[in-house]
Motif scaffolding. Sequence first.
Motif, PDB file in Angstrom:
ATOM      1  N   GLN A 101      -3.522 -49.814  24.743  1.00 17.80           N
ATOM      2  CA  GLN A 101      -4.187 -48.772  23.921  1.00 17.80           C
ATOM      3  C   GLN A 101      -4.031 -46.832  24.087  1.00 17.80           C
ATOM      4  OE1 GLN A 101      -7.118 -51.561  24.276  1.00 17.80           O
ATOM      5  NE2 GLN A 101      -7.387 -50.777  22.210  1.00 17.80           N
ATOM      6  N   ASN A 102      -4.781 -46.455  23.262  1.00 16.28           N
ATOM      7  CA  ASN A 102      -4.402 -45.160  23.501  1.00 16.28           C
ATOM      8  C   ASN A 102      -5.643 -45.263  23.799  1.00 16.28           C
ATOM      9  OD1 ASN A 102      -1.257 -43.540  23.379  1.00 16.28           O
ATOM     10  ND2 ASN A 102      -2.291 -44.022  20.916  1.00 16.28           N
ATOM     11  N   GLY A 103      -5.741 -43.316  24.752  1.00 20.59           N
ATOM     12  CA  GLY A 103      -7.724 -43.074  24.667  1.00 20.59           C
ATOM     13  C   GLY A 103      -7.440 -43.940  26.298  1.00 20.59           C
ATOM     14  N   VAL A 104      -8.749 -43.694  26.886  1.00 17.56           N
ATOM     15  CA  VAL A 104      -8.705 -43.521  28.519  1.00 17.56           C
ATOM     16  C   VAL A 104      -9.884 -44.453  28.819  1.00 17.56           C
ATOM     17  CG1 VAL A 104      -7.981 -41.114  28.877  1.00 17.56           C
ATOM     18  CG2 VAL A 104     -10.089 -41.750  28.756  1.00 17.56           C
ATOM     19  N   ASP A 105     -10.740 -44.938  27.537  1.00 20.55           N
ATOM     20  CA  ASP A 105     -12.202 -46.545  28.064  1.00 20.55           C
ATOM     21  C   ASP A 105     -11.972 -47.568  27.431  1.00 20.55           C
ATOM     22  OD1 ASP A 105     -12.168 -45.091  26.010  1.00 20.55           O
ATOM     23  OD2 ASP A 105     -14.535 -44.809  25.671  1.00 20.55           O
ATOM     24  N   ASN A 106     -10.825 -47.224  27.032  1.00 21.76           N
ATOM     25  CA  ASN A 106     -10.447 -49.276  25.939  1.00 21.76           C
ATOM     26  C   ASN A 106     -10.799 -49.505  26.936  1.00 21.76           C
ATOM     27  OD1 ASN A 106     -10.074 -48.590  22.859  1.00 21.76           O
ATOM     28  ND2 ASN A 106      -8.209 -47.437  23.677  1.00 21.76           N
ATOM     29  N   ALA A 107     -10.031 -50.327  27.972  1.00 23.23           N
ATOM     30  CA  ALA A 107     -10.138 -51.759  29.156  1.00 23.23           C
ATOM     31  C   ALA A 107     -11.840 -51.465  29.430  1.00 23.23           C
ATOM     32  CB  ALA A 107      -9.426 -51.102  30.485  1.00 23.23           C
ATOM     33  N   GLU A 108     -12.096 -50.006  30.304  1.00 24.06           N
ATOM     34  CA  GLU A 108     -13.530 -50.055  30.046  1.00 24.06           C
ATOM     35  C   GLU A 108     -14.633 -51.132  29.066  1.00 24.06           C
ATOM     36  OE1 GLU A 108     -16.744 -47.304  31.610  1.00 24.06           O
ATOM     37  OE2 GLU A 108     -14.868 -46.476  30.995  1.00 24.06           O
ATOM     38  N   ARG A 109     -14.436 -50.415  27.198  1.00 25.76           N
ATOM     39  CA  ARG A 109     -15.057 -51.084  26.532  1.00 25.76           C
ATOM     40  C   ARG A 109     -14.661 -52.648  26.716  1.00 25.76           C
ATOM     41  NH1 ARG A 109     -13.173 -48.172  21.600  1.00 25.76           N
ATOM     42  NH2 ARG A 109     -14.368 -49.295  20.497  1.00 25.76           N
ATOM     43  N   LEU A 110     -13.761 -53.189  26.779  1.00 27.42           N
ATOM     44  CA  LEU A 110     -13.546 -54.734  26.570  1.00 27.42           C
ATOM     45  C   LEU A 110     -14.284 -55.069  27.788  1.00 27.42           C
ATOM     46  CD1 LEU A 110      -9.612 -53.963  25.499  1.00 27.42           C
ATOM     47  CD2 LEU A 110     -11.619 -55.265  23.603  1.00 27.42           C
ATOM     48  N   GLN A 111     -13.555 -54.380  29.130  1.00 23.47           N
ATOM     49  CA  GLN A 111     -14.211 -55.008  29.354  1.00 23.47           C
ATOM     50  C   GLN A 111     -15.412 -55.523  29.746  1.00 23.47           C
ATOM     51  OE1 GLN A 111     -12.886 -54.773  33.616  1.00 23.47           O
ATOM     52  NE2 GLN A 111     -14.573 -54.383  34.250  1.00 23.47           N
ATOM     53  N   ALA A 112     -16.504 -54.263  28.943  1.00 16.65           N
ATOM     54  CA  ALA A 112     -18.052 -55.287  28.468  1.00 16.65           C
ATOM     55  C   ALA A 112     -18.304 -55.578  28.054  1.00 16.65           C
ATOM     56  CB  ALA A 112     -19.137 -53.253  28.657  1.00 16.65           C
ATOM     57  N   LEU A 113     -17.785 -55.939  26.682  1.00 17.66           N
ATOM     58  CA  LEU A 113     -17.801 -56.416  25.515  1.00 17.66           C
ATOM     59  C   LEU A 113     -16.828 -58.106  25.381  1.00 17.66           C
ATOM     60  CD1 LEU A 113     -16.628 -54.764  23.009  1.00 17.66           C
ATOM     61  CD2 LEU A 113     -18.327 -54.752  23.207  1.00 17.66           C
ATOM     62  N   LEU A 114     -16.349 -58.296  26.499  1.00 16.56           N
ATOM     63  CA  LEU A 114     -15.763 -59.555  26.959  1.00 16.56           C
ATOM     64  C   LEU A 114     -16.739 -60.058  27.860  1.00 16.56           C
ATOM     65  CD1 LEU A 114     -12.015 -59.132  26.096  1.00 16.56           C
ATOM     66  CD2 LEU A 114     -13.906 -60.316  24.863  1.00 16.56           C
ATOM     67  N   GLY A 115     -16.936 -59.424  28.965  1.00 14.23           N
ATOM     68  CA  GLY A 115     -17.152 -59.943  30.498  1.00 14.23           C
ATOM     69  C   GLY A 115     -16.935 -59.904  31.784  1.00 14.23           C
ATOM     70  N   ARG A 116     -15.738 -59.873  31.486  1.00 19.51           N
ATOM     71  CA  ARG A 116     -14.695 -60.352  32.002  1.00 19.51           C
ATOM     72  C   ARG A 116     -13.667 -58.756  32.448  1.00 19.51           C
ATOM     73  NH1 ARG A 116     -11.758 -64.944  29.432  1.00 19.51           N
ATOM     74  NH2 ARG A 116      -9.991 -64.476  31.031  1.00 19.51           N
ATOM     75  N   SER A 259      -7.021 -42.731  11.479  1.00 20.60           N
ATOM     76  CA  SER A 259      -5.851 -42.649  12.954  1.00 20.60           C
ATOM     77  C   SER A 259      -7.323 -43.062  14.083  1.00 20.60           C
ATOM     78  CB  SER A 259      -5.289 -40.689  12.744  1.00 20.60           C
ATOM     79  OG  SER A 259      -6.845 -40.074  13.048  1.00 20.60           O
ATOM     80  N   GLU A 260      -6.613 -42.797  15.289  1.00 16.85           N
ATOM     81  CA  GLU A 260      -7.226 -42.673  16.104  1.00 16.85           C
ATOM     82  C   GLU A 260      -8.269 -41.330  16.949  1.00 16.85           C
ATOM     83  OE1 GLU A 260      -5.502 -46.392  19.346  1.00 16.85           O
ATOM     84  OE2 GLU A 260      -4.072 -44.723  18.699  1.00 16.85           O
ATOM     85  N   ILE A 261      -7.928 -40.403  16.142  1.00 12.81           N
ATOM     86  CA  ILE A 261      -8.466 -38.888  16.242  1.00 12.81           C
ATOM     87  C   ILE A 261      -9.368 -38.999  16.884  1.00 12.81           C
ATOM     88  CG2 ILE A 261      -9.605 -38.489  14.700  1.00 12.81           C
ATOM     89  CD1 ILE A 261      -7.029 -36.527  16.377  1.00 12.81           C
ATOM     90  N   ASP A 262     -10.518 -39.662  16.722  1.00 11.83           N
ATOM     91  CA  ASP A 262     -11.816 -39.929  17.790  1.00 11.83           C
ATOM     92  C   ASP A 262     -11.727 -39.810  19.157  1.00 11.83           C
ATOM     93  OD1 ASP A 262     -14.356 -39.167  15.030  1.00 11.83           O
ATOM     94  OD2 ASP A 262     -12.344 -40.953  14.251  1.00 11.83           O
ATOM     95  N   HIS A 263     -11.135 -40.599  19.593  1.00 13.35           N
ATOM     96  CA  HIS A 263     -11.140 -41.294  20.519  1.00 13.35           C
ATOM     97  C   HIS A 263      -9.920 -40.117  21.828  1.00 13.35           C
ATOM     98  CE1 HIS A 263     -13.160 -45.090  20.311  1.00 13.35           C
ATOM     99  NE2 HIS A 263     -12.404 -44.718  18.817  1.00 13.35           N
ATOM    100  N   LEU A 264      -8.934 -38.682  20.847  1.00 13.94           N
ATOM    101  CA  LEU A 264      -7.981 -38.423  21.122  1.00 13.94           C
ATOM    102  C   LEU A 264      -8.644 -36.963  21.231  1.00 13.94           C
ATOM    103  CD1 LEU A 264      -4.773 -40.190  19.210  1.00 13.94           C
ATOM    104  CD2 LEU A 264      -6.074 -40.287  21.773  1.00 13.94           C
ATOM    105  N   ASN A 265      -8.623 -36.537  20.388  1.00 11.74           N
ATOM    106  CA  ASN A 265      -8.452 -34.673  20.492  1.00 11.74           C
ATOM    107  C   ASN A 265     -10.649 -34.789  20.742  1.00 11.74           C
ATOM    108  OD1 ASN A 265      -6.274 -34.587  19.062  1.00 11.74           O
ATOM    109  ND2 ASN A 265      -6.062 -32.688  20.315  1.00 11.74           N
ATOM    110  N   GLY A 266     -11.182 -35.613  19.710  1.00 13.68           N
ATOM    111  CA  GLY A 266     -12.286 -35.855  19.523  1.00 13.68           C
ATOM    112  C   GLY A 266     -13.340 -36.889  20.338  1.00 13.68           C
ATOM    113  N   TYR A 267     -12.427 -37.488  21.218  1.00 15.59           N
ATOM    114  CA  TYR A 267     -12.952 -38.080  22.639  1.00 15.59           C
ATOM    115  C   TYR A 267     -13.483 -36.803  23.406  1.00 15.59           C
ATOM    116  CZ  TYR A 267     -13.605 -39.779  27.314  1.00 15.59           C
ATOM    117  OH  TYR A 267     -14.124 -40.687  28.814  1.00 15.59           O
TER     118      TYR A 267
END
Length: 303
Positions: A101-116, A259-267
């Motif tokens: 995925q685009n952005g820099v924190d999606n794996a971290e977010r998924l990990q926290a939400l999935l607990g794995r 769009s994903e702009i919140d997770h790009l320039n918005g981030y």
Amino acid sequence: MRIAVMGAGAVGCYYGGMLARAGHEVVLIGRPMHVEAVTRDGLLLDTHEFQERIPVKASTSAEAVRNAQLVLCCVKSTDTADAAAEMALHLSPEAIVLSLQNGVDNAERLQALLGRQVGAAVVYVATEMAGPGHVKHHGRGELVIAPSDASARLVEMFGAAGVPVDVSDNVVGALWAKLILNCAYNALSAITQLPYGRLVAGESIEDIMRDAVQECLDLAWAEGITVPGDCWDAVQKIAQTMPAQFSSTAQDLRRGKRSEIDHLNGYVLRRGRALGVPTPVNRVLFGIVKLLEERNAGTASAA
């Protein structure tokens, strides 16, 4: 290997299609119009080297991740939380989960939400959905992943499918390098509805892009992130190697989608505010794209 692609858009369909073409059992999880086309006709994988219809399973339900040994999460960053909630009840305990995925924190977010554990993959590919069940590949396709118990296996599997994979000890830095590319191109391509080659030829556009890149680098330094390579050189090479490519943000706005702009320039804007790093160019690019999104939403509502 049994592979599920959560989010069968342009990126998901490209990698899922390449893996299915190499003989893996792949299911694409996506929107009804794409699922119907793929179920009926197969996935049309349209690249510079070949054009083939790939037989592949497709579903609209996240339940299709059940029994998958590898799950590629390719949803938009705005849909990460929803995707995690939908997948959580169906994931096999031994499944490898990768965020493409685009952005820099999606794996971290998924990990926290999935607990794995969730691995981050940095994606360098130019693709678009040219129609239902039809993915058009414009260039590149390599991935960068972190070292793990599964990394050697993933490198071999993807490599055999024609997808180069590098293993890096600095995936966070590589994610930031990709974020910087996106911050330089995505909003400008969306605002102008121009492909990269024509975009960079515009008067003063290179200066705007340089300023956006420098703001991102200043923020990375404040975050303690080491960004590998020469970012400005990488930005220039994108236009040289993919002159006809429109950004994913441009494609989203053209289709009236969020769009994903919140997770790009918005981030960059949010983190800059938090750390006291000025990001005026990224703020302007973000604000204009958000206005265009609101205009699209108003037009859709009026219709």
